[in-house]
Design an enzyme around this catalytic site. Structure first.
Site, PDB file in Angstrom:
ATOM      1  N   SER A 253       0.840  -1.189   0.000  1.00  0.00           N
ATOM      2  CA  SER A 253       0.000   0.000   0.000  1.00  0.00           C
ATOM      3  C   SER A 253       0.876   1.240   0.000  1.00  0.00           C
ATOM      4  CB  SER A 253      -0.923   0.004   1.215  1.00  0.00           C
ATOM      5  OG  SER A 253      -0.220   0.445   2.360  1.00  0.00           O
ATOM      6  N   LYS A 254       0.224   2.371  -0.136  1.00  0.00           N
ATOM      7  CA  LYS A 254       0.969   3.613  -0.345  1.00  0.00           C
ATOM      8  C   LYS A 254       1.981   3.943   0.749  1.00  0.00           C
ATOM      9  CE  LYS A 254      -2.723   5.402  -3.082  1.00  0.00           C
ATOM     10  NZ  LYS A 254      -3.480   4.130  -2.888  1.00  0.00           N
ATOM     11  N   ARG A 255       1.684   3.519   1.963  1.00  0.00           N
ATOM     12  CA  ARG A 255       2.600   3.913   3.038  1.00  0.00           C
ATOM     13  C   ARG A 255       3.923   3.153   3.014  1.00  0.00           C
ATOM     14  NH1 ARG A 255       1.619  -0.144   6.860  1.00  0.00           N
ATOM     15  NH2 ARG A 255      -0.137  -1.351   6.099  1.00  0.00           N
TER      16      ARG A 255
END
Length: 490
Positions: A253-255
């Site tokens: 995911s983006k993090r």
RNA sequence: GGCCCCAUCGUCUAGUGGCCUAGGACACCGCCCUCUCACGGCGGAGACACGGGUUCGAGUCCCGUUGGGGCUACCA
């Protein structure tokens, strides 16, 4: 059609991340290896989640990686269009066919009602599954709901008994009990199909023979098989490839930082390195000791039987190492071409300024090539070739400048260098060697302070390479500046 | 909760019952090369999740436990 047809079908909800790229790559390799067609399809049936430009960006990434599709958006093909948002009438048509056969029905439940039902089931520790309450609505009830102005979704009638067995090319036989699978929605109340339905209709209509996709869809496969049987449509073969996980073993995911193909590109990774690296995440070539492989090499030996069934965690360090391998393989001139945008964005020089200095740039790049890991790092580490060091490495100053006599020795260096008849790598080296001899010291006593004076750093290319690239005037001027710096030090 | 998938060094993996005192790659450590760094070469440390079976023999087959992931959505 008869021929092998494979597809990759991303939903345009973001950029192409390395997991998607890897699945696409396996599809591509499988197609090319077996002489089939690679179809690209855009699954944009979720209006809420679809992101503007996402599909375009993804296609850009595919092309950049060298994964060209035979049929799909832009290139077209016999099964056009290849974007689900443009195929609505098809889904409605086949949903109606299923309803006519009594294999699908209108469901008037609102999302709120369904949520409440699920919540209750959870509290009662039962399976939070759709009850099938609209399955046998009377005409009376239907009319009532219609009069209320309710919208309806269309649900598929799943078999209540028996098993559905997926014969997966990677996992083998996987069996699901039909009673575990509730009637699911195939057409949303907004008139658009859901994934499990659109996917089947399109794979069928597009003549897809082999569905290679990520593991997360294995549990969806029995649902899709039920639809194939209901239509009826010929069943494709399925192969579920393992997922790629973030370093903390969770879903990407983006993090988790850089992980989209676009980001890697912008950081100076080469497409060949990315393709090579992600291929090895879950696939092993027949000669497992030979890891550096081109796309063409891989096409020749790709087999599903050597695709693992275990999820993989990607490791940027190995990717970076591999990128360095590819950078080293490049012809200096080619490397310079790829590097120019990074030199520009590092603020070292503009494309226009570089144009007349092409030969010089090539020389400079050659001195750095074997040290490079990414194009971005390479450009940044070349800063001292473009401007004198803004500061000297602190430890270097202590070690090489803050010693008695250093200024004097550097002074002698400039004298020797300015007396040389011509400026060449060999001449510089010879000058330093003889000066060290006549001073009765090791060459290092001259070399290290000079490198610090020229680059501000204690590491980097061979000193005489640096001198040669910098040229005589710049070299002498920088040594001069260092002498002043040292004198102020003491 | 139910169902499904998965389980070898930190990471990617080789391994398909004896060739395994478990091999390779990245990362890490040491040595060599050397003007530094890097490259390259050599060497080192480092894993079969756990417990039961089956078998003359198990990393490899079976069962269970644990752990991770997925599905169970009017997301894909």
């Amino acid at each position: 059609m008869g021929d092998l047809r494979v597809r990759f079908a991303p939903s345009p909800t973001g950029y192409l991340h390395i997991g998607g790229a890897r699945t696409a790559l396996f599809n591509y390799l499988y197609t090319k290896r077996n002489g089939g067609k690679f179809v690209l399809r855009i699954e944009d049936t979720d209006v809420e989640r679809t992101i503007e430009d996402s599909a375009e960006k993804m296609m850009e990434s595919f092309k950049w990686l060298g994964l060209n599709w035979d049929e799909g958006p832009i290139v077209g093909g016999p099964a056009s269009p290849y974007q689900q948002s443009q195929r609505q009438d098809l889904y409605s048509k086949y949903a109606q066919t299923l309803m006519d056969k009594g294999l699908a029905y209108r469901c008037y439940c609102t999302p709120e009602e369904l949520e409440a039902e699920r919540e209750q089931a959870r509290l009662a520790k039962k399976a939070p599954r759709y009850s099938g309450r609209c399955r046998n609505l009377t005409q009376e009830q239907t009319r009532e709901f219609e009069n209320e102005g309710r919208k309806y979704a269309i649900r598929f009638v799943t078999p209540d008994q028996g098993n559905t067995v997926v014969n997966d090319l990677i996992h083998g036989e996987v069996s699901f009990q039909n009673e575990e699978i509730a009637d699911f929605i195939i057409m949303k109340s907004d008139g658009l199909p859901t994934y499990n339905f659109a996917c089947v209709i399109d794979d069928w209509l597009m003549g897809i023979t082999h569905v290679l996709r990520a593991d997360e869809h294995l549990s969806n496969t029995p649902r899709q098989m039920m639809i194939y049987r209901a239509l009826p449509a010929p069943m494709p073969k399925f192969a579920h490839v393992p997922m790629i996980l973030a370093p903390d073993r969770s879903k990407l995911s983006k993090r988790h930082g850089a992980q989209t193909v676009e980001e890697f590109r912008d950081k100076g990774y080469l497409p060949e390195a990315i393709v090579n690296y992600i291929a090895l995440l879950g696939w092993t070539p027949p000669d497992a000791t030979r890891e550096i492989m081109s796309l063409e090499d891989m096409v020749e030996v790709f087999e599903l039987s050597r695709v693992s069934s275990t999820a993989a965690v990607y490791d940027v360090q190995k990717l970076t190492w591999m990128n360095g391998q590819y950078i080293r393989q490049l012809e200096p001139e080619e490397l310079v071409q790829k590097l120019i945008p990074f030199i520009e964005s590092a603020g070292l020089a503009t494309r226009e300024e570089l144009a007349p200095r092409k030969d010089w740039l090539i020389q400079a790049v050659i001195t750095m090539q074997e040290r490079a890991r990414t194009l971005e790092d390479l450009a940044e580490s070349m800063e001292f070739y473009f401007r004198p060091p803004g500061s000297y490495d602190e430890k270097g100053v202590k070690k090489h400048f803050a010693k008695p006599n250093v200024a004097g020795l550097l002074q002698k260096c400039t004298e020797v260098l300015s007396r040389m008849p011509d400026w060449s790598l060999e001449a510089c080296e010879h000058a330093y060697t003889s000066l060290a001899q006549s001073e009765g010291i090791g060459r290092g006593k001259l070399i290290h302070p000079t490198r610090l004076a020229l680059s501000g750093k204690t590491f980097g290319p061979g000193l005489f390479d640096i001198m040669y690239v910098l040229g005589r005037d710049e070299t002498i001027s920088r040594i001069g500046a260092a002498i002043q710096f040292i004198n102020k030090l003491l």
